[in-house]
Design an enzyme around this catalytic site. Structure first.
Site, short mmCIF file in Angstrom:
data_model
loop_
_atom_site.label_atom_id
_atom_site.label_comp_id
_atom_site.label_asym_id
_atom_site.label_seq_id
_atom_site.Cartn_x
_atom_site.Cartn_y
_atom_site.Cartn_z
N GLU A 118 0.88 -1.36 -0.06
CA GLU A 118 0.07 -0.03 -0.07
C GLU A 118 0.82 1.41 -0.17
O GLU A 118 0.76 2.03 1.12
CB GLU A 118 -0.94 -0.11 1.25
CG GLU A 118 -1.93 -1.06 1.14
CD GLU A 118 -3.10 -1.01 2.23
OE1 GLU A 118 -3.08 0.02 3.20
OE2 GLU A 118 -3.98 -1.65 2.30
N GLU A 153 -5.13 -8.70 1.18
CA GLU A 153 -5.46 -8.40 2.37
C GLU A 153 -7.01 -8.01 2.36
O GLU A 153 -7.42 -7.46 1.39
CB GLU A 153 -4.91 -7.15 3.05
CG GLU A 153 -3.43 -7.20 3.77
CD GLU A 153 -2.93 -6.18 4.40
OE1 GLU A 153 -3.88 -5.05 4.70
OE2 GLU A 153 -1.70 -5.84 4.24
#
Ligand code: GAL
Length: 452
Positions: free
Chosen positions: A172, A361
């Site tokens: 991320e 995720e």
């Protein structure tokens, strides 16, 4: 949507990868053991008021010492894949310079244990724990990060590349550049565009360069990088709200994937993007920011609803929270919306150049209660069932999504939320380190390997 009672892992096909993810800074603890150097999170957590209840990541759930037991849990719960990250400051305590043999040995032991248990390791090279020594030199705002990261990556590839084929370059980039270098909520706590703009560009460069290094050094590698994404829904059909939502969408969903695909930074008339281009002379780097990833790691937790807000600098937009709109949400206040998860998978799959998606995720925090040795986390279970049903819908439409990694194995250090925000399938008593599988963990075990 598919009836959640009726789905099972077999509906996804035999080659679908079911995994569970953790990260070094959140799980390992042992922050000053085995020759490890400090990371930005160790230092940031000492700053007054930065982490809820003054929590520190120093011990966390002690994965460093308990990895064997935790891997057994991964196995017992029925997962095939274990995703973890390497702490840069365990390999190179100063970020550059001397290699720490004990750190190298730790990840060998961890990988060997995975292989012994027949778990497929997925290594994340960077999950937000920059060595503090590098932060003192400018961290992600310094273009030297490309050189620093290349060395770290080269060392890891040479050490572990014969054993591990699956690599995720960054976790991320939008998360750590915005929270860490724009709004100062995460380590290293920097603020403003002068930090954010170079950090973004350096991260976009690093994600491609990291891919190239692994490709060159690891035979038969399977390389991805993980992007956060959130569907951005305008609060109304008012033009200003729609435009505000578009600005947020550029940042949350396009800023990093598009350069990786060779498209350069998204533009669309958002003034900040012009600044980003100018600041970094980005037009020169379109090619360098591109890398032909084998898969895209998609991480999705919630959509956001956005309205125009002229008082917010730069973006002139703000979120209308789920609680305010009275829609279902998790303990983080994040809207629960599996249809939106489906739409994001579909949207990312529609980019030319995205060969395969793995959900690297997805998960939820709800307040847990351990009563007589049982955590009956009905809401988390329900969340997983709904999100996995949405995933099945995508799969059935032949969208190329090939894996799902739950976040996360055990309760751990949830960044600026400290330890109160538990996302684990396994409850951890942080005083005794006792692990208790939650009902959601048991649900996964049954889902992945049905007993009947
Ligand atoms: C992600 C992050 C994870 C974890 C999760 C839950 O953005 O990569 O480390 O904290 O959110 O908040």
């Amino acid at each position: 949507m598919t009836d959640i009672k009726k789905i099972s892992a077999t509906d996804f096909g035999d080659d679908f990868l079911w995994g569970v993810a953790i990260s070094a800074a959140q799980n390992e603890g042992a922050y000053n053991i085995g020759g490890r150097g400090l990371s930005v999170w160790d230092v940031f957590s000492k700053r007054q008021g930065k982490i809820k209840s003054g929590a520190k990541p120093f011990e966390s759930c002690d994965f460093y010492h308990r990895y064997k037991d935790d891997l057994l849990l991964v196995k017992v719960l029925g997962f095939k894949v274990f995703r973890f990250s390497i702490a840069w400051s365990r390999i190179l305590p100063d970020g550059t310079g001397n290699i720490n043999k004990e750190g190298i040995a730790f990840y060998h032991r961890l990988i060997d244990e995975c292989l012994k248990l027949d778990l497929i390791p997925y290594i994340t090279l960077y999950h937000w724990d920059l060595p503090y020594a590098l932060e003192k030199e400018g961290g992600w705002t310094s273009h030297k990060i490309i050189k620093w990261f290349s060395r770290f990556t080269t060392i890891c590839a040479n050490e572990y590349g014969t054993k591990v084929k699956n690599w995720i370059i960054l976790n991320e980039p939008m998360g750590f550049t915005s929270l860490g270098y724009m709004i100062g909520k995460h380590a290293p706590g920097k603020l403003g565009l002068d930090n954010f703009l170079p950090a973004v560009h350096n991260a976009a460069m690093v994600q491609a360069e990291g891919g190239r290094i692994i490709r060159n050094l690891v035979a038969n590698s399977n390389i991805g990088t993980s992007f956060s994404c959130s569907e951005v829904i305008p609060y109304s059909t008012n033009r200003k709200d729609i435009e505000a939502a578009n600005r947020v969408d550029i940042l949350m969903n396009r800023l990093f994937i598009e350069p990786s695909l060779g498209l350069g930074y998204p533009d669309d008339g958002f003034a900040l993007m012009d600044k980003l281009h100018l600041h970094n002379k980005a037009w020169k780097y379109t090619k360098q920011m591109q890398f032909d990833f084998d898969f895209i790691g998609l991480q999705n937790y919630f959509p956001v609803t956005i309205k125009y807000n002229p008082v917010i600098p730069v973006i002139q937009a703000s979120e209308v929270k789920a609680a305010k709109r009275r829609v279902p949400h998790t303990g983080m206040g994040w809207e629960i919306n599996p249809d939106s998860f489906y739409r994001m998978i579909k949207r990312f799959s529609e980019y030319d150049g995205v060969k395969k998606i793995i959900v690297t995720e997805n998960g939820a925090f709800f307040k847990d209660k351990l009563v007589n040795g049982v955590v009956n986390d009905v809401e988390r279970m329900d969340y997983f069932k709904k999100y996995i049903s949405a995933l099945l819908k995508a799969k059935k439409e032949a969208i190329n999504v090939n894996g799902y990694f739950a976040w996360t194995l055990t309760d751990n250090f949830e960044w600026s939320e400290g330890y109160h925000a538990s996302f684990g399938l396994v409850h951890v008593d942080f005083t005794t380190q006792l692990r208790t599988v939650k009902q959601s963990g048991h649900w996964f075990r049954e889902f992945l390997s049905p007993s009947s």
